[in-house]
Design an enzyme around this catalytic site. Structure first.
Site, PDB file in Angstrom:
ATOM      1  N   ARG A 261       0.842  -1.196   0.000  1.00  0.00           N
ATOM      2  CA  ARG A 261       0.000   0.000   0.000  1.00  0.00           C
ATOM      3  C   ARG A 261       0.877   1.247   0.000  1.00  0.00           C
ATOM      4  NH1 ARG A 261      -4.713  -1.705   4.424  1.00  0.00           N
ATOM      5  NH2 ARG A 261      -5.235  -3.693   3.423  1.00  0.00           N
ATOM      6  N   ARG A 276       2.452   0.946  10.359  1.00  0.00           N
ATOM      7  CA  ARG A 276       1.912   1.278   9.032  1.00  0.00           C
ATOM      8  C   ARG A 276       3.043   1.236   8.009  1.00  0.00           C
ATOM      9  NH1 ARG A 276      -2.975   3.567   7.918  1.00  0.00           N
ATOM     10  NH2 ARG A 276      -3.252   4.146  10.104  1.00  0.00           N
ATOM     11  N   GLU A 348      -6.225  -0.833  16.058  1.00  0.00           N
ATOM     12  CA  GLU A 348      -6.859  -1.780  15.133  1.00  0.00           C
ATOM     13  C   GLU A 348      -5.872  -2.855  14.691  1.00  0.00           C
ATOM     14  OE1 GLU A 348      -7.843  -2.329  10.558  1.00  0.00           O
ATOM     15  OE2 GLU A 348      -7.683  -0.253  11.225  1.00  0.00           O
ATOM     16  N   SER A 351     -10.065  -5.966  10.585  1.00  0.00           N
ATOM     17  CA  SER A 351     -11.371  -5.474  10.154  1.00  0.00           C
ATOM     18  C   SER A 351     -12.083  -6.617   9.460  1.00  0.00           C
ATOM     19  CB  SER A 351     -11.232  -4.294   9.184  1.00  0.00           C
ATOM     20  OG  SER A 351     -10.870  -3.122   9.852  1.00  0.00           O
ATOM     21  N   ARG A 390       1.233  -6.169  12.796  1.00  0.00           N
ATOM     22  CA  ARG A 390       0.605  -5.538  13.961  1.00  0.00           C
ATOM     23  C   ARG A 390       0.475  -6.534  15.115  1.00  0.00           C
ATOM     24  NH1 ARG A 390      -3.559  -0.703  12.429  1.00  0.00           N
ATOM     25  NH2 ARG A 390      -2.261   0.257  10.816  1.00  0.00           N
TER      26      ARG A 390
END
Length: 426
Positions: A261, A276, A348, A351, A390
């Site tokens: 990403r 990230r 987070e 999801s 993460r």
């Protein structure tokens, strides 16, 4: 992609759903395009029918030696022949505009999704696990990690910001986490393990909703292919343009892949550490179901992600995202947030979303209900089970010791040859 029939029948509900997303009403303009397209189709069909009828009548007029009638009919056919390409071009242009505008609109939230602007309006569902107590001030992972093999400097030197060279104990832990996640999902939840392509074409990303709107968040290769931002893209597109039998569903797929990403929409966020990254690994879950199965499947998928966290002994909470914090394709999303003691907050880590038939319409993915001739669109769901990097961060921070060592969670020890402690390099 939205169902134009739903829009025709429920324009107010359509606009209300968009309003929850913070968007202006669209039904009037979309329906005007739809009516124009349908009118053009009707005109084209009528013109073709008249052209065929007039062509037959020319032969009959000539047979009767009625040259005047034959000439008039030939002139009419010529006019229709000249007019129809313009009609066809207009119908195509109007149809493409309608499809493009529908494709640019996000999915409509389910009724139980709370109205809200951002993460501050998300709804707490439940909390699981015990937040650890430390006899010392716990550190963040970027302070613990370098002595265990999170080499931020080498990663940045060779590739730039948001890249990490993972080595040694951290690399072994990273591998163990991914294997443990796959084993849990395949062994306890019936997901089929896959090794999907990491490079995909435009249509695959259109199908899952990343294109055209989010191109800036992706990496593209010189030959026009795209690096996947998540295995959701590859796994969901496994049913693209297929008609499945009802007995094949639910179809559950999982994969551990690298993800890429550009994070164009996240400039300035989490620039430190391993949270990230431009390149990261994630275990993805995808389910393809019938519409009546998708509600239960959403809960089941989220439970599977929670089970991974529970077995790792990590405290977490489930949040139901508000309308303003959900992704483009989601009708409802649960976020799982893991406790990070170094940051003293929840972050987070997964999801899990149900997309209803939104992606299926973009992919033309259908199933044939048992005993029926017709087909229906499948429902698609996707979720992280989990983001490996993460999760590594969470293990480092929750299992840290004062001397910089990190205890290995019991479920991971078999993957590390029985190792119980990761010790920092001197």
């Amino acid at each position: 992609m939205h169902d134009i029939r739903f829009l025709r029948e429920h324009p107010e509900a359509f606009d209300q759903g968009l309003a929850k997303r913070g968007l202006e009403p669209q039904s009037e303009a979309l329906l005007a395009l739809d009516e124009r397209r349908r009118a053009l189709v009707t005109e084209l069909q009528a013109g073709q029918a008249r052209r065929n009828e007039a062509s037959k009548a020319i032969g009959a007029a000539k047979a009767k030696k009625d040259e005047e009638a034959a000439a008039a009919l030939m002139a009419e056919v010529a006019a229709l022949k000249e007019r129809m390409p313009a009609l066809e071009a207009e119908e195509k242009a109007v149809g493409e505009e309608l499809e493009g505008r529908l494709a640019a609109l996000p999915n409509l939230p389910y009724p139980d999704v709370a109205l809200g602007a951002d993460e501050n309006d998300n709804v707490f569902v439940h909390e699981r696990g015990t937040v650890p107590a430390f006899a010392f001030a716990p550190k963040e992972h970027d302070a613990i990690g370098p002595a265990l093999g999170l080499d931020f400097e080498t990663g940045a030197a060779m590739s730039g910001a948001r890249f990490t060279f993972v080595r040694g104990a951290a690399a072994r832990l990273h591998r163990a986490l991914g294997q443990f996640m796959l084993d849990t999902l395949t062994g306890s939840y019936g997901y089929e393990e896959c090794v999907p392509p990491l490079l995909v074409r435009d249509e695959a990303l259109f199908g899952t909703g990343q294109l055209p709107k989010f191109a800036e968040d992706l990496f593209q290769t010189t030959d026009g292919r795209w690096l996947i931002p998540t295995a959701e893209v590859s796994l969901t597109n496994a049913v693209r343009e297929k008609i499945l039998s009802e007995e094949e569903l639910p179809l559950r797929l999982t994969a551990l892949t690298a993800c890429f990403r550009s994070e164009a929409g996240a400039a300035g966020r989490d620039t430190r550490g391993f949270i990230r990254q431009h390149q990261f690994e994630k275990v993805e879950m995808v389910s393809i179901t019938t519409p009546d199965q998708s509600e239960a499947e959403h809960e089941r998928m989220t439970d599977a992600a929670e089970d991974v966290l529970t077995k790792l002994g990590l405290a977490f909470r489930r949040m139901k995202l508000c309308s303003g914090d959900m992704g483009f394709t989601a009708a409802r999303t649960y976020d799982l947030e893991v406790w990070l003691p170094g940051q003293d907050r929840y972050r987070e880590i997964s999801s899990c979303s149900t997309c209803a038939d939104f992606q299926a319409r973009r992919m033309h993915a259908r199933y044939r209900p048992e005993g029926e001739k017709g087909t229906r669109f499948v429902h698609t769901l996707n979720g992280s089970g989990l983001a490996v990097g993460r999760t590594l961060v969470a293990v480092l921070e929750n299992y840290q010791q004062e001397n910089g060592a990190v205890s290995v969670p019991a479920v991971l020890q078999p993957y590390l040859g029985g190792l119980t402690l990761l010790e920092p390099r001197g």
